[in-house]
Design an enzyme around this catalytic site. Structure first.
Site, PDB file in Angstrom:
ATOM      1  N   HIS A   1       0.854  -1.195   0.000  1.00  0.00           N
ATOM      2  CA  HIS A   1       0.000   0.000   0.000  1.00  0.00           C
ATOM      3  C   HIS A   1       0.883   1.236   0.000  1.00  0.00           C
ATOM      4  O   HIS A   1       1.809   1.344   0.801  1.00  0.00           O
ATOM      5  CB  HIS A   1      -0.918   0.044   1.217  1.00  0.00           C
ATOM      6  CG  HIS A   1      -1.757   1.290   1.257  1.00  0.00           C
ATOM      7  ND1 HIS A   1      -2.913   1.429   0.516  1.00  0.00           N
ATOM      8  CD2 HIS A   1      -1.568   2.480   1.891  1.00  0.00           C
ATOM      9  CE1 HIS A   1      -3.420   2.641   0.718  1.00  0.00           C
ATOM     10  NE2 HIS A   1      -2.622   3.293   1.541  1.00  0.00           N
TER      11      HIS A   1
ATOM     12  N   LYS B   1      -9.000  -1.929   5.766  1.00  0.00           N
ATOM     13  CA  LYS B   1      -9.248  -2.503   4.439  1.00  0.00           C
ATOM     14  C   LYS B   1      -8.182  -3.542   4.079  1.00  0.00           C
ATOM     15  O   LYS B   1      -8.493  -4.597   3.518  1.00  0.00           O
ATOM     16  CB  LYS B   1      -9.300  -1.396   3.382  1.00  0.00           C
ATOM     17  CG  LYS B   1     -10.483  -0.441   3.559  1.00  0.00           C
ATOM     18  CD  LYS B   1     -10.681   0.469   2.384  1.00  0.00           C
ATOM     19  CE  LYS B   1      -9.622   1.554   2.263  1.00  0.00           C
ATOM     20  NZ  LYS B   1      -9.815   2.657   3.203  1.00  0.00           N
TER      21      LYS B   1
ATOM     22  N   ARG C   1     -14.872  12.470   7.539  1.00  0.00           N
ATOM     23  CA  ARG C   1     -13.588  13.148   7.820  1.00  0.00           C
ATOM     24  C   ARG C   1     -13.286  14.188   6.753  1.00  0.00           C
ATOM     25  O   ARG C   1     -12.753  15.254   7.038  1.00  0.00           O
ATOM     26  CB  ARG C   1     -12.458  12.117   7.882  1.00  0.00           C
ATOM     27  CG  ARG C   1     -12.462  11.279   9.149  1.00  0.00           C
ATOM     28  CD  ARG C   1     -11.593  10.037   8.988  1.00  0.00           C
ATOM     29  NE  ARG C   1     -10.255  10.388   8.531  1.00  0.00           N
ATOM     30  CZ  ARG C   1      -9.492   9.612   7.755  1.00  0.00           C
ATOM     31  NH1 ARG C   1      -9.943   8.450   7.332  1.00  0.00           N
ATOM     32  NH2 ARG C   1      -8.304  10.003   7.390  1.00  0.00           N
TER      33      ARG C   1
ATOM     34  N   ASP D   1     -15.592   2.163   7.401  1.00  0.00           N
ATOM     35  CA  ASP D   1     -14.566   3.108   6.942  1.00  0.00           C
ATOM     36  C   ASP D   1     -15.099   4.019   5.854  1.00  0.00           C
ATOM     37  O   ASP D   1     -14.769   5.203   5.802  1.00  0.00           O
ATOM     38  CB  ASP D   1     -13.337   2.351   6.427  1.00  0.00           C
ATOM     39  CG  ASP D   1     -12.323   3.299   5.809  1.00  0.00           C
ATOM     40  OD1 ASP D   1     -11.835   4.180   6.538  1.00  0.00           O
ATOM     41  OD2 ASP D   1     -12.058   3.200   4.601  1.00  0.00           O
TER      42      ASP D   1
ATOM     43  N   SER E   1      -8.170   3.558   8.902  1.00  0.00           N
ATOM     44  CA  SER E   1      -8.839   3.536   7.602  1.00  0.00           C
ATOM     45  C   SER E   1      -8.077   2.653   6.619  1.00  0.00           C
ATOM     46  O   SER E   1      -8.643   1.757   5.991  1.00  0.00           O
ATOM     47  CB  SER E   1      -8.946   4.960   7.054  1.00  0.00           C
ATOM     48  OG  SER E   1      -9.427   4.953   5.725  1.00  0.00           O
TER      49      SER E   1
END
Length: 431
Positions: free
Chosen positions: A87, A192, A173, A166, A188
């Site tokens: 990620h 996932k 947010r 989320d 967050s």
């Protein structure tokens, strides 16, 4: 009608006053918000209290786990091979997923890369791949599992069933000035990724002008928080802290970033893109039990390219098809001789977005051919009249606003001596 075990106002007060929310109360809050029992206004107050007062490691773990529990969990246990994911927190010209996933897959490791679309100045991986004629982002879980088994790498859209809490909290947010809260960012991202069911995860946490986190210390805090979350959840996790003050590579956009990724897979490509691809591949393969994998050779000998072509074909794309090209171009040249001392990532990202490469709203289309091709990088010596960069668009009326964004974004110094660029990978963070 059942009686709720907690009251949202009491939970908000605990965080407002700097306390740690008990586990059962925090799990209830996330569940009740997902059920729409807790109102947006109440969750907004809790998010702001979290931004101002932070969370303990245990609170962040509980919150992340509660967000995972709000939806489905995937499992690749039946694949018979290790799964490892990457990620990135996003940046300008960050196309690393494209060469990285097939490169790691060429070593017999499964890479389930659930990706998203771009919003604002950072490009989305799915937008880049949709430049390829026929390629599709939406896969069923069965298709995804079959592709991981047969090809080893899949880059596709994340299903709506993963961490639905989320999705609600992220949108809230965005409109309440609480995007920057590190516990909320970390939970967050990691909810996932953990729900995705991967065995291991490597994080590319960026800092600098074109990054979500401009400040290196806050980027480091985010990386440590996410590594701790992964570790606490049983996912082997490491992070690289990487520089995003200058755009990655020479292509910023969608189709042009695919072209550059294919160059890397063919054994060429810009040095910085190759460096980061190799560094992340080594991390991923080490977590998958192959610490001595020779990733550079896999780029040179065609194995990674074979994986790429198989991955694109498996999702109905044509790896040999011509990619979109821009109808209009505008090249900016150097006004004087000198050394390029600065090419600031954020303005180049904004300019590419204004050219049509990104979107202002989630429903907006992107222009796959739009973007910017850089001809120089910091440290390069240039002569007056030499091309610096080329703007690409389907509508030449977009050039004016893109050039406005680039005002002051680069620097030429006639007296500077050409120097090696700053290190791309600043630090490696482990549990």
């Amino acid at each position: 009608m059942s009686v709720e075990p907690f009251d949202a106002v009491d939970v908000i007060r605990i965080k407002r006053d700097g306390g740690a929310v008990p586990e059962d109360a925090l799990r209830w809050l996330i569940d009740a918000y997902t059920r729409e029992y807790v109102a947006d206004a109440q969750m907004a107050a809790f998010a702001m209290a979290t931004l101002l007062n932070g969370m303990t490691r245990d609170e962040i773990r509980v919150m992340t786990d509660a967000m995972i529990a709000s939806g489905e969990r995937m499992s690749f246990a039946g694949l018979g091979k290790r799964t490892v994911d990457k990620h990135s927190t996003g940046g300008v010209g960050d196309k690393i997923t494209l060469p990285l996933a097939p490169l790691v897959a060429s070593f017999g490791v499964a890479v389930p890369q659930l990706s998203g679309r771009g919003l604002g100045h950072t490009g989305g991986t799915l937008d880049k791949l949709e430049s390829i004629p026929g390629w599709r982002a939406a896969l069923s879980n069965d298709e995804m599992t079959a592709q991981l088994r047969d090809v080893g790498a899949v880059i596709c859209a994340a299903g709506t069933g993963l961490a639905p809490a989320d999705k609600r909290l992220y949108a809230l947010r965005d409109v309440t000035g609480t995007v920057e809260a590190i516990p909320l960012i970390a939970s967050s991202i990691m909810s996932k990724k953990i729900a995705e069911g991967t065995d291991a995860l490597v994080l590319d946490v960026k800092f600098g002008s074109g990054a979500f986190m401009k400040d290196v210390d806050r980027a480091r805090e985010l990386a440590r928080t996410m590594v701790a979350l992964g570790t606490d959840s049983g996912v082997a996790t490491t992070a690289l802290l990487t520089d995003m003050n200058t755009p990655l590579g020479l292509a910023i956009g969608n189709a042009n970033e695919v072209r550059e990724s294919v160059e890397v897979l063919a054994g060429g490509g810009p040095a910085d893109v190759v460096e980061l691809t190799v560094a992340l591949a080594r991390e991923m393969l080490a977590l998958a039990g192959q610490p001595d994998a020779d990733v550079e050779t896999a780029l040179r000998d065609g194995r990674a390219m074979d994986s790429w072509r198989a991955m694109i074909r498996a999702q109905d794309g044509d790896p040999d098809a011509a990619l979109p090209t821009a109808r209009e171009t505008h090249t900016v040249t150097a006004e004087t001789d000198g050394v390029v001392t600065r090419l600031e990532a954020l303005p180049f990202g904004v300019a590419a977005w204004r050219l049509g490469a990104g979107r202002a709203r989630a429903q907006d289309p992107v222009v796959h051919a739009a973007g910017i091709d850089l001809h120089v990088k910091p440290g390069d010596t240039v002569r007056a009249g030499q091309p610096m960069f080329t703007l690409l668009a389907d509508d030449d009326q977009r050039f004016t606003r893109a050039l406005d964004a680039l005002d002051g974004a680069w620097e030429l110094d006639a007296d500077a001596v050409a120097a090696a660029p700053a290190p791309l990978v600043l630090e490696r963070i482990t549990a």
